[in-house]
Structures are given as structure tokens and as C-alpha cells.
Design an enzyme around this catalytic site. Structure first.
Site, PDB file in Angstrom:
ATOM      1  N   HIS A 153       0.811  -1.228   0.000  1.00  0.00           N
ATOM      2  CA  HIS A 153       0.000   0.000   0.000  1.00  0.00           C
ATOM      3  C   HIS A 153       0.840   1.272   0.000  1.00  0.00           C
ATOM      4  O   HIS A 153       0.303   2.370  -0.120  1.00  0.00           O
ATOM      5  CB  HIS A 153      -0.953  -0.004   1.198  1.00  0.00           C
ATOM      6  CG  HIS A 153      -2.045  -1.028   1.062  1.00  0.00           C
ATOM      7  ND1 HIS A 153      -3.279  -0.724   0.546  1.00  0.00           N
ATOM      8  CD2 HIS A 153      -2.065  -2.355   1.323  1.00  0.00           C
ATOM      9  CE1 HIS A 153      -4.027  -1.819   0.514  1.00  0.00           C
ATOM     10  NE2 HIS A 153      -3.301  -2.827   0.990  1.00  0.00           N
ATOM     11  N   ASP A 362       3.627   9.327  -1.189  1.00  0.00           N
ATOM     12  CA  ASP A 362       2.432   8.577  -0.764  1.00  0.00           C
ATOM     13  C   ASP A 362       2.194   7.438  -1.748  1.00  0.00           C
ATOM     14  O   ASP A 362       2.301   7.641  -2.960  1.00  0.00           O
ATOM     15  CB  ASP A 362       1.208   9.523  -0.788  1.00  0.00           C
ATOM     16  CG  ASP A 362       0.256   9.274   0.367  1.00  0.00           C
ATOM     17  OD1 ASP A 362       0.189   8.120   0.820  1.00  0.00           O
ATOM     18  OD2 ASP A 362      -0.424  10.221   0.795  1.00  0.00           O
TER      19      ASP A 362
END
Ligand code: GDG
Length: 475
Positions: A153, A362
Site C-alpha cells: 500500500h 504517498d
């Protein structure tokens, strides 16, 4: 699809508190049957392998408690003080301690040992995220021959950064125990391939969809996680969202609202965002009192020092900016250190003329997608998005910025504030179509379909002794 065993650090609770990702995984588990296995978040004096079973929203969850030393070394240590900063390119913050690495290996083995009796012959196993990188290898060692997939992730760091991790090579070799590895973006996948090629001497297929090391071949997939766009649009239309919308709008008394919603984490670029806003106020005195920045930042990982530091820094910065610019009836930054329910967040997003999503790095960033999904189609806001968020590879109609540059942030804020309605609608429509199309169910299907397609031709499972410590009880 076969029955699914989802394994992650924590098992997300269902119900109103669950995010889109948890909702999607729960939906998959409900549809196909299966179990979600992970740490309960609780402590035990001595690890016994005791499993607590629950049924949540028709989904079977299985959780274990960990010892204090496990939590310190595996969770607060290796996961949050080694891998998280390293994988977000912050080797200045990464701590390389043998005890952390040891605790991480121990907990992964404990996970493998404990989940083993729950895995049936035809199940597919899906391991989530950086807490569990070696779990596939630990399961194989115990004779598991089922399909095992892994999804990362967070970003995959560039090769030279990853090489600062003492056990980097060994760790990546272990990943070849999986059948399929998923990343959000092609960029993270390419960085992984670069490491395999240059540091391990492995090969990558011409089309880039498989990596081979020795006799093991690993399938690779780039599939960006999405949100439940329909659910989010419904949330934005709910009574609570409408009340929140009104409250927030009224409190802005005609000023344009800029909103940021982020876990309090150094990767999210909050300090740089505040500095960019300060620059904007300095450079555009005429815009002062026309805008308000609302930053929602629920604290996370408070046991880790770098997280305590960022909290102090941001409090200082917000105080300084408010001290310098606030007037009797206006405060430039509203900095809120608490979490809000998702329907309230939807109302806040909709009330905001600008969505500020400016992480320094991110994996994806779901807030960017939630902001778009919550907008009023007749009067949508503008998304300012960091080039370093995985989401930027999909959301090119946002105003893309370098979050390290206060000047770029300031320019983007002005551009967003003066953007004509037609342009706002055009940009929003394009992004919204993609947010709806590649939603969380799309992501789930992409990954599980690819996993199902992985052929398993390994020898049948070795007979392994069931864990003596793993007395499985139901509670
Ligand atoms: C990791 C990766 C990747 C935030 N404040 C509140 C609240 N939130 C929710 C948001 C959003 C979620 O938390 C945050 O998701 P992000 O994607 O932005 O970031 P991470 O937590 O770092 O997640 C990331 C993600 O995994 C999925 O793969 O996108 O790159 O770092 O849903 O809405 N939720 C509520 N109250 C809050 O105050 N209820």
C-alpha cells in the site's frame, strides 16, 4: 473465486468506522467466504497463538494478541521506525536496529504459525502491506502451497535507498515466495524490478509482468486502489453531511475554504503545506481574509518520537501563522487534531473550494479521491495534488504541485481560487469518471483475478505439525 484468507497487521472493524478499503475487503470475504486474520491491537503477557474469532457484518475475523516486546520491536520498531520512513524515502528518519529486524521476523513467523491451521486446500491467501513482507516465505516454509498474493500500500523505494536497509537483499528474495505482487503504480513496480535486476541478478520479462529469481517466478501487477465512489457520493448527500456542510460554510462566512485531511504523519507534507500557505498569505495580501485553511489531522503512531516531533512542529507553525495574520474576526488556519466520522468528512470536503493533498511521498492517497467524489457536480472544488502521491498518476486534471516548494504551493492556491466554474467542471468531470470507474471493487477484482490466474504447480504440501502453542479457541 476461491475462498480468501486476508492477512494484515490489523483487522479493520466493519460498520460505520470502516474505510473504503476495509469495506471492499469485507465485501470480498462475504462473497467468497473466508477469514480476515491479524493483530487485535491488544497485548498479552505471553504469546500463546490463541485466536479470537468474531463475526463482523457476516465476515469471519480472527485476531491474535501480541506481547509488549513484539509490539515494541515489530510494530513501533521495524514497521513504523524502519520500513515506513525508508519506503517514504526518509532514510534520515529510518532506524536500523537488529532488535527491530528480529522482532519483525519473530512476529511474521508467529502470524504464519498461527494462521496455518485456518488455511484450507483451495483457499487463496492475500497478504496486505509492509508489516508482513516475509509472511509468504514463512508460510511456504510451513508447507503452504496455496496461491499467495501480496499488495503493497506504500511506495517501493528507489534501489539505492532500499540498500541502506541491512537485510534488504534477503527481504526481497523472500518476496519470491509469493505468486503475485501488487503495487499502486507502475513507478513503484519499476523500482522493485530495478532492485531485482541490479542487486539480485534476477530477470524481468520483456513486458514487465514477471520477475524471475532462480527457479521462482513472481507475477507483478500495478493496480491503483480506489474508493467506494458511490458510497462516498451517498455519504456526501446524507443528512449529517448536509448539516456539516452548512456548519462549515457558515463558519467560513463567505470565505473560500481550503481543506486538508491527513493522518498526522511526516509523509503527508503538512509542515510544507503550512509554509506554502504562509507564503500565499505573504505574497497575496489581497487574498488574506478571503480564505481559511481547515486542516484535520488525527494523531497517529504517537508512541514513535518522529510523530511526537511533527505534532509539536505543526502546533508551533500554526501558532506562528495565526499569530502573524489573525484578526478579530478571522483566523487563517484552523488546525484540528481529531478524527471525524466519514459522513462529516464528506460534508467538509463538499464545503471546501480547494482540496489540499500535498504529501511528500504517498503510495496512493485516498483523500484525493474522496474529495473528488464528494463534490457538487454543479459547483465542484479544485484539487491541489502532490506530484509525489501515487494518485497523481491517475488524477492529471488536478493542479499538480511539488509540495517541497512553498512558491509552487502558493501559486497553485491562487490558481485554484480564481479558476472559472467551467474549468473546474471540466477538470472535475474527467477525474470523477476515473474515480468511479477504477473504484475499490475494480481494484479488488483486478488483484483477485490476477491471483486466481496464477497456476500453482508446486509439490503437495509437506506434512507439518500443527503448532503446539497454537491452541485455537473461539470467543
Ligand atoms: C495507506 C497509504 C494508500 C483521515 N482522517 C480521518 C479519516 N481519514 C481517512 C481518510 C482516508 C484514510 O483515512 C487515509 O487514507 P490515505 O490513502 O490518505 O493514507 P494512509 O492512511 O497513509 O494509507 C496510502 C492507502 O494506504 C490505501 O492503499 O492510499 O498511500 O499510505 O480514507 O478519509 N477518516 C475518518 N475521520 C478522520 O478524521 N473517519
Amino acid at each position: 473465486m476461491s475462498r480468501l484468507i486476508v492477512i494484515s497487521n490489523r483487522v479493520s472493524a466493519g460498520g460505520g468506522a470502516a474505510g473504503g478499503l476495509a469495506v471492499a475487503l469485507m465485501a470480498a470475504l462475504r462473497e467468497n467466504g473466508g477469514i480476515w486474520f491479524g493483530w487485535s491491537g491488544g497485548r498479552t503477557d505471553q504469546f500463546t497463538g490463541h485466536i479470537n474469532f468474531h463475526i463482523e457484518d457476516d465476515v469471519r475475523t480472527a485476531t491474535i494478541d501480541l506481547e509488549d516486546q513484539d509490539i515494541e520491536e515489530y510494530y513501533n520498531g521495524y514497521a513504523n521506525r524502519t520500513l515506513w520512513p525508508l519506503f517514504h524515502y526518509r532514510i534520515d528518519l529510518a532506524e536500523y536496529e537488529r532488535s527491530f529486524a528480529g522482532g519483525y521476523r519473530r512476529v511474521n513467523e508467529r502470524f504464519a504459525e498461527t494462521v496455518l491451521p485456518l488455511i484450507e486446500a483451495e483457499d487463496s491467501v492475500w497478504v496486505q502491506d509492509y508489516h508482513m513482507l516475509p509472511l509468504g516465505a514463512d508460510l511456504r516454509e510451513r508447507g503452504v502451497t496455496n496461491r499467495i498474493g501480496f499488495f503493497l500500500h506504500i511506495p517501493w523505494p528507489p534501489r539505492k535507498l532500499l540498500m541502506t536497509l541491512p537485510e534488504a537483499r534477503e527481504m526481497v528474495e523472500m518476496l519470491f515466495a509469493y505468486d503475485l505482487m501488487g503495487f499502486h503504480t507502475q513507478e513503484w513496480l519499476d523500482s522493485f524490478c530495478d532492485f531485482v535486476r541490479e542487486e539480485l541478478g534476477g530477470t524481468i520479462s520483456d513486458d514487465g509482468t514477471t520477475a524471475t529469481l532462480g527457479d521462482r517466478t513472481l507475477k507483478l501487477i500495478a493496480c491503483p486502489v480506489g474508493i467506494d465512489a458511490r458510497e462516498f457520493a451517498d455519504l456526501a448527500a446524507s443528512g449529517t453531511a448536509r448539516t456539516t456542510f452548512r456548519r462549515v460554510k457558515d463558519s467560513a462566512v463567505g470565505r473560500a475554504l481550503m481543506v486538508g485531511v491527513d493522518r498526522l504523519d511526516y509523509s503527508k507534507g503538512l509542515e510544507e503545506r503550512f509554509l506554502g500557505y504562509e507564503r500565499f498569505l505573504t505574497e497575496h495580501p489581497e487574498e488574506r481574509k478571503e480564505v481559511v485553511l481547515l486542516q484535520i489531522a488525527p494523531p497517529s503512531r504517537g508512541a514513535v518520537e518522529s510523530y511526537q516531533r511533527i505534532r509539536t512542529t505543526l502546533e508551533g507553525l500554526a501558532g506562528r501563522i495565526n499569530g502573524a495574520y489573525a484578526g478579530l474576526d478571522w483566523v487563517p488556519i484552523r488546525y484540528v487534531n481529531q478524527a471525524y466520522a466519514r459522513d462529516m468528512l464528506a460534508g467538509v470536503y463538499r464545503a471546501s473550494r480547494i482540496g489540499l493533498v500535498t504529501p511528500l511521498m504517498d503510495g496512493m492517497n485516498l483523500v484525493a479521491k474522496e474529495y473528488i467524489a464528494a463534490q457538487d457536480p454543479a459547483d465542484p472544488g479544485v484539487l491541489i495534488l502532490s506530484r509525489f502521491a501515487g494518485a497523481a498518476s491517475q488524477m492529471k486534471e488536478a493542479i499538480l504541485v511539488n509540495p517541497h516548494s512553498a512558491e509552487e504551493l502558493s501559486d497553485a492556491m491562487l490558481q485554484a481560487l480564481v479558476m472559472p466554474l467551467e474549468e473546474r467542471k471540466r477538470r472535475w468531470t474527467i477525474m470523477m469518471e476515473d474515480v468511479q470507474k477504477r473504484d475499490v471493487m475494480w481494484w479488488l477484482n483486478e488483484f483477485t483475478t490476477a491471483l486466481d490466474a496464477c497456476g500453482r504447480d508446486e509439490p503437495s504440501p509437506k506434512v507439518v505439525a500443527l503448532p503446539t502453542k497454537g491452541a485455537v479457541k473461539t470467543s
